[in-house]
Design a protein around this motif. Structure first.
Motif, PDB file in Angstrom:
ATOM      1  N   ASP A  36       0.857  -1.188   0.000  1.00  0.00           N
ATOM      2  CA  ASP A  36       0.000   0.000   0.000  1.00  0.00           C
ATOM      3  C   ASP A  36       0.889   1.233   0.000  1.00  0.00           C
ATOM      4  O   ASP A  36       2.121   1.131  -0.071  1.00  0.00           O
ATOM      5  CB  ASP A  36      -0.974  -0.026   1.185  1.00  0.00           C
ATOM      6  CG  ASP A  36      -0.271   0.031   2.545  1.00  0.00           C
ATOM      7  OD1 ASP A  36       0.930   0.394   2.604  1.00  0.00           O
ATOM      8  OD2 ASP A  36      -0.915  -0.301   3.560  1.00  0.00           O
ATOM      9  N   THR A  37       0.294   2.396   0.087  1.00  0.00           N
ATOM     10  CA  THR A  37       1.073   3.631  -0.022  1.00  0.00           C
ATOM     11  C   THR A  37       1.982   3.866   1.179  1.00  0.00           C
ATOM     12  O   THR A  37       2.866   4.717   1.127  1.00  0.00           O
ATOM     13  CB  THR A  37       0.134   4.839  -0.185  1.00  0.00           C
ATOM     14  OG1 THR A  37      -0.836   4.840   0.882  1.00  0.00           O
ATOM     15  CG2 THR A  37      -0.595   4.775  -1.521  1.00  0.00           C
ATOM     16  N   ASN A  38       1.778   3.105   2.251  1.00  0.00           N
ATOM     17  CA  ASN A  38       2.650   3.211   3.428  1.00  0.00           C
ATOM     18  C   ASN A  38       3.774   2.173   3.410  1.00  0.00           C
ATOM     19  O   ASN A  38       4.559   2.096   4.361  1.00  0.00           O
ATOM     20  CB  ASN A  38       1.832   3.052   4.710  1.00  0.00           C
ATOM     21  CG  ASN A  38       0.850   4.177   4.913  1.00  0.00           C
ATOM     22  OD1 ASN A  38       1.192   5.357   4.718  1.00  0.00           O
ATOM     23  ND2 ASN A  38      -0.379   3.845   5.279  1.00  0.00           N
ATOM     24  N   SER A  85       6.995   8.028  -4.844  1.00  0.00           N
ATOM     25  CA  SER A  85       5.890   8.862  -4.351  1.00  0.00           C
ATOM     26  C   SER A  85       5.612  10.035  -5.286  1.00  0.00           C
ATOM     27  O   SER A  85       4.532  10.626  -5.250  1.00  0.00           O
ATOM     28  CB  SER A  85       6.194   9.374  -2.941  1.00  0.00           C
ATOM     29  OG  SER A  85       7.360  10.176  -2.934  1.00  0.00           O
ATOM     30  N   ALA A  86       6.594  10.339  -6.155  1.00  0.00           N
ATOM     31  CA  ALA A  86       6.392  11.380  -7.168  1.00  0.00           C
ATOM     32  C   ALA A  86       5.749  10.793  -8.427  1.00  0.00           C
ATOM     33  O   ALA A  86       5.566  11.498  -9.419  1.00  0.00           O
ATOM     34  CB  ALA A  86       7.725  12.036  -7.517  1.00  0.00           C
ATOM     35  N   GLY A  87       5.424   9.496  -8.377  1.00  0.00           N
ATOM     36  CA  GLY A  87       4.753   8.860  -9.504  1.00  0.00           C
ATOM     37  C   GLY A  87       5.687   8.325 -10.572  1.00  0.00           C
ATOM     38  O   GLY A  87       5.253   8.017 -11.681  1.00  0.00           O
ATOM     39  N   PRO A 112       4.594   2.838  -9.356  1.00  0.00           N
ATOM     40  CA  PRO A 112       3.369   3.298  -8.694  1.00  0.00           C
ATOM     41  C   PRO A 112       2.137   2.803  -9.452  1.00  0.00           C
ATOM     42  O   PRO A 112       2.153   2.697 -10.685  1.00  0.00           O
ATOM     43  CB  PRO A 112       3.468   4.834  -8.760  1.00  0.00           C
ATOM     44  CG  PRO A 112       4.879   5.131  -9.157  1.00  0.00           C
ATOM     45  CD  PRO A 112       5.352   3.962  -9.937  1.00  0.00           C
ATOM     46  N   VAL A 113       1.081   2.486  -8.723  1.00  0.00           N
ATOM     47  CA  VAL A 113      -0.201   2.086  -9.322  1.00  0.00           C
ATOM     48  C   VAL A 113      -1.198   3.210  -9.051  1.00  0.00           C
ATOM     49  O   VAL A 113      -1.366   3.638  -7.899  1.00  0.00           O
ATOM     50  CB  VAL A 113      -0.712   0.761  -8.721  1.00  0.00           C
ATOM     51  CG1 VAL A 113      -2.054   0.381  -9.344  1.00  0.00           C
ATOM     52  CG2 VAL A 113       0.325  -0.346  -8.922  1.00  0.00           C
ATOM     53  N   GLN A 122      -1.183   2.102  -4.793  1.00  0.00           N
ATOM     54  CA  GLN A 122      -0.328   0.974  -4.417  1.00  0.00           C
ATOM     55  C   GLN A 122       1.023   1.113  -5.117  1.00  0.00           C
ATOM     56  O   GLN A 122       1.201   1.955  -5.999  1.00  0.00           O
ATOM     57  CB  GLN A 122      -0.977  -0.367  -4.831  1.00  0.00           C
ATOM     58  CG  GLN A 122      -2.186  -0.768  -4.010  1.00  0.00           C
ATOM     59  CD  GLN A 122      -2.781  -2.089  -4.502  1.00  0.00           C
ATOM     60  OE1 GLN A 122      -2.729  -2.417  -5.690  1.00  0.00           O
ATOM     61  NE2 GLN A 122      -3.347  -2.861  -3.582  1.00  0.00           N
ATOM     62  N   TYR A 123       1.951   0.254  -4.699  1.00  0.00           N
ATOM     63  CA  TYR A 123       3.236   0.162  -5.379  1.00  0.00           C
ATOM     64  C   TYR A 123       3.473  -1.293  -5.774  1.00  0.00           C
ATOM     65  O   TYR A 123       3.340  -2.196  -4.942  1.00  0.00           O
ATOM     66  CB  TYR A 123       4.374   0.650  -4.491  1.00  0.00           C
ATOM     67  CG  TYR A 123       4.276   2.109  -4.143  1.00  0.00           C
ATOM     68  CD1 TYR A 123       4.489   3.089  -5.117  1.00  0.00           C
ATOM     69  CD2 TYR A 123       3.964   2.517  -2.849  1.00  0.00           C
ATOM     70  CE1 TYR A 123       4.392   4.437  -4.799  1.00  0.00           C
ATOM     71  CE2 TYR A 123       3.867   3.857  -2.527  1.00  0.00           C
ATOM     72  CZ  TYR A 123       4.085   4.814  -3.502  1.00  0.00           C
ATOM     73  OH  TYR A 123       3.989   6.145  -3.194  1.00  0.00           O
TER      74      TYR A 123
END
Length: 216
Positions: A36-38, A85-87, A112-113, A122-123
């Protein structure tokens, strides 16, 4: 209409079979995971468990820090998080540690998703094992270090006793030397020769090891 329906239905079945075969091939050869994003792991594939020596249930809910080998500096992973995190896609070689304490290297790609609004949700990580290549690189670096050590011995430790013996030999041109001086010089030459013998034996051993590595 019936024929068209049959054709479409057949195409879907073929596509599903292809996707199943593709997923099977990925599971056998490539390490995959989703967080997840964390950074909390929400999915791992079969190869991930095989290489890391962890069961799926041991990895889900964990952070990838569970595999940290404490090899890379903090700035390494800081740059990774800034990138994804910058895509953007991030790629690098990562050294990790398995559950049993063994180390393994991976060529890692993290993507990145996005959702429909281009928000990261998500990643997705793809990792290819590269232990054999890294081992070859490490062996090559070690051979270079061994050669550098050998050159140091030649330029410092070997030259010193040779220079000493040559200097003593030049002193023998002095006819005023006493018997005691001659005995002192002979002992000095003997000591220098013994040191030179030790250094040449060490160099022979290093060269033998390097030759054995080349033959492997």
């Amino acid at each position: 209409m019936a024929d068209n329906y049959t054709f479409k239905d057949k195409s879907k079945r073929e596509l599903l079979r292809f996707l199943e075969a593709y997923q099977m091939a990925i599971n056998e050869s490539i390490i995959c995971s989703v967080t997840d994003t964390n950074g909390v792991i929400v999915y791992v594939n079969k190869k991930f468990c095989e290489v890391s020596k962890y069961q799926e249930e041991e990895l889900l809910g964990q952070n990838h820090r569970i595999l940290s080998a404490n090899y890379h500096p903090k700035a390494f992973f800081k740059e990774m998080w800034q990138t994804i995190s910058a895509g953007e896609m991030w790629r690098s070689e990562v050294k990790s540690i398995a559950k049993d304490g063994t180390y393994f290297w991976q060529d890692s790609i993290i993507l990145p998703v996005f959702d429909e609004s281009r928000n990261i949700i998500q990643y997705f990580s793809i990792r290819i094992p590269i232990d054999e290549r890294k081992k070859a690189e490490e062996d090559r670096e070690q051979r270079i270090k061994d050669l550098e050590g050998l050159l140091f011995k030649i330029s410092h430790e070997v030259r010193h006793p040779v220079t000493l013996m040559l200097g003593i030999c030049n002193l023998y041109d002095d006819t005023s030397l006493s018997q005691e001086d001659h005995a002192t010089f002979i002992n000095a030459i003997k000591h220098a020769a013994e040191r030179l013998d030790i250094y040449t034996r060490e160099m022979t051993e290093v060269l033998s090891k390097l030759r054995d590595k080349e033959d492997v």
